[in-house]
Design an enzyme around this catalytic site. Structure first.
Site, mmCIF file in Angstrom:
data_model
loop_
_atom_site.group_PDB
_atom_site.id
_atom_site.type_symbol
_atom_site.label_atom_id
_atom_site.label_comp_id
_atom_site.label_asym_id
_atom_site.label_seq_id
_atom_site.Cartn_x
_atom_site.Cartn_y
_atom_site.Cartn_z
ATOM 1 N N ARG A 37 0.831 -1.198 0.000
ATOM 2 C CA ARG A 37 0.000 0.000 0.000
ATOM 3 C C ARG A 37 0.873 1.257 0.000
ATOM 4 N NH1 ARG A 37 -4.672 -0.027 4.405
ATOM 5 N NH2 ARG A 37 -2.964 0.578 5.769
ATOM 6 N N LYS A 46 -2.801 6.352 1.413
ATOM 7 C CA LYS A 46 -2.673 6.791 2.809
ATOM 8 C C LYS A 46 -1.708 7.973 2.844
ATOM 9 C CE LYS A 46 -3.048 4.301 7.172
ATOM 10 N NZ LYS A 46 -4.502 4.341 7.387
ATOM 11 N N GLU A 85 -16.512 6.137 3.549
ATOM 12 C CA GLU A 85 -15.917 5.616 4.791
ATOM 13 C C GLU A 85 -15.898 6.718 5.830
ATOM 14 O OE1 GLU A 85 -11.693 4.733 4.743
ATOM 15 O OE2 GLU A 85 -11.427 5.805 2.871
#
Ligand SMILES: *Cc1c(COP(=O)(O)O)cnc(C)c1O
Length: 341
Positions: A82, A184, A220
């Protein structure tokens, strides 16, 4: 190994400095060998790219002690991957997956005295991150970077018992279509601060963000993915290109299918249909799953049948099974648990 004298069950989620951290520098097109250091301070130019243009990405995972006394981390390869995806989207150099995993191992080993003992519910939170450090004034990617990993012990998430959350449908957006919601990056959190402070002032625990284009679909919260359970026990998770791919959520889907024999579905979830679900939870490394009891949408309240006192039955099963796997009480799928020895 002697453990530090810390009241493990009561430390909460705050920064506690540990002994060693990892740092590797990128310059002239390559990463150096990397090293552990005791120095927790970073000196940089006032014009560093990270300070002016927020070129920074991060990861979060935990090390903890299992039932048989091993120190382990959960699926660090997925955090490494990620971070690679985040780096590419931010025009940052890729830190190789194998080196990422080695760095995690080194830092955890060097801070073994801070890994909470089994049974305390506490863990050692691991924060890998990367940022552009050289001076940049005309907008462009940096040429020099640091990849770092620090650790900090954190207490049990559900201290004093589980309390289902009350959340609100936010009037702010978290991520644009084709934006950076799926990586992220610190910037996604910077812009969420006003929204979360506002929600807290109004008495809510979290924000439910909707898709920015139509404001009709569930995305989210600021730092966790949604998981819903239908009245006939099917697991439904929202599908969107602007959601951060939570490792916990992906692991829970495997647990649901392979361990609990439940049907799972990843699809667009409309706000209008949320009232029809039986259970709702938030998935992330910090809590694994936090149950949601109530969602407030501009004067309308959605109350889940599982209530505001405890986890719903399916949420509880998912939680018990995944934490059982993590703690070495239930056999893990191959490659999920990395022992630090
Ligand atoms: C980190 C994060 C999550 C949770 O991901 P995990 O890999 O499960 O910890 C969910 N949403 C956002 C926005 C995040 O930054």
């Amino acid at each position: 190994m002697d453990k530090k004298n810390i009241d493990w069950s009561n430390i909460g989620f705050g920064y506690i400095k540990t002994d060693k951290r990892y740092v590797s520098e990128y310059a002239d097109g390559k990463w150096d060998d990397g090293t552990l250091t005791e120095n927790d301070m970073i000196t940089m130019s006032e014009c560093a790219c990270v300070l002016q243009y927020a070129q920074t990405i991060f990861e979060g995972l935990k090390a903890y002690t299992t039932k048989d006394g091993n120190i382990v981390v959960f699926r660090p390869d997925l955090n490494a991957e990620r971070l690679v995806n985040s780096a590419k989207r931010m025009e940052m150099p890729v830190f190789p997956v194998d080196r990422f995993i080695n760095a995690i191992e080194e830092v955890v080993r060097a801070n073994e005295a801070y890994v909470p003992p089994y049974g305390t519910g506490a863990s050692l939170y691991i924060r890998p991150y990367m940022f552009g450090i050289n001076p940049v004034i005309g907008v462009s990617p940096a040429e020099k970077y640091q990849f770092r990993v620090f650790t900090t012990p954190v207490g049990p998430y559900f201290k004093g018992g589980v309390k289902p959350l009350t959340i609100k449908v936010s009037d702010f957006d978290r991520a644009a279509p084709h934006g950076t919601g799926n990586i992220k990056a610190g910037l996604n959190y910077a812009m969420s601060l006003h929204a979360i402070v506002t929600a807290h002032k109004e008495g809510f625990d979290e924000n439910m963000y909707l898709d920015a284009a139509t404001r009709s679909k569930v995305e989210e919260t600021g730092g966790a993915n949604f998981l819903f359970v239908t009245k006939d026990n099917k697991i439904v998770t929202p599908k969107s290109n602007s959601i951060l791919p939570s490792i916990t959520r992906r692991s829970l889907i495997t647990v649901a299918k392979e361990y609990l024999g439940l049907e799972t579905e990843e699809r667009e979830v409309y706000l209008d249909e949320v009232k029809d679900f039986a259970e709702c939870g938030l998935c992330g490394t910090a809590a694994v799953i936090s149950p949601v009891g109530k969602i407030y949408n501009h004067g309308e309240e959605i109350c889940f049948p599982s209530g505001t006192e405890k986890m719903g039955p399916i949420t509880q099963k998912l939680y018990d099974t995944l934490t059982g796997i993590q703690m070495g009480k239930i056999e893990a799928p191959k490659g999920w648990i990395k022992v630090i020895d």
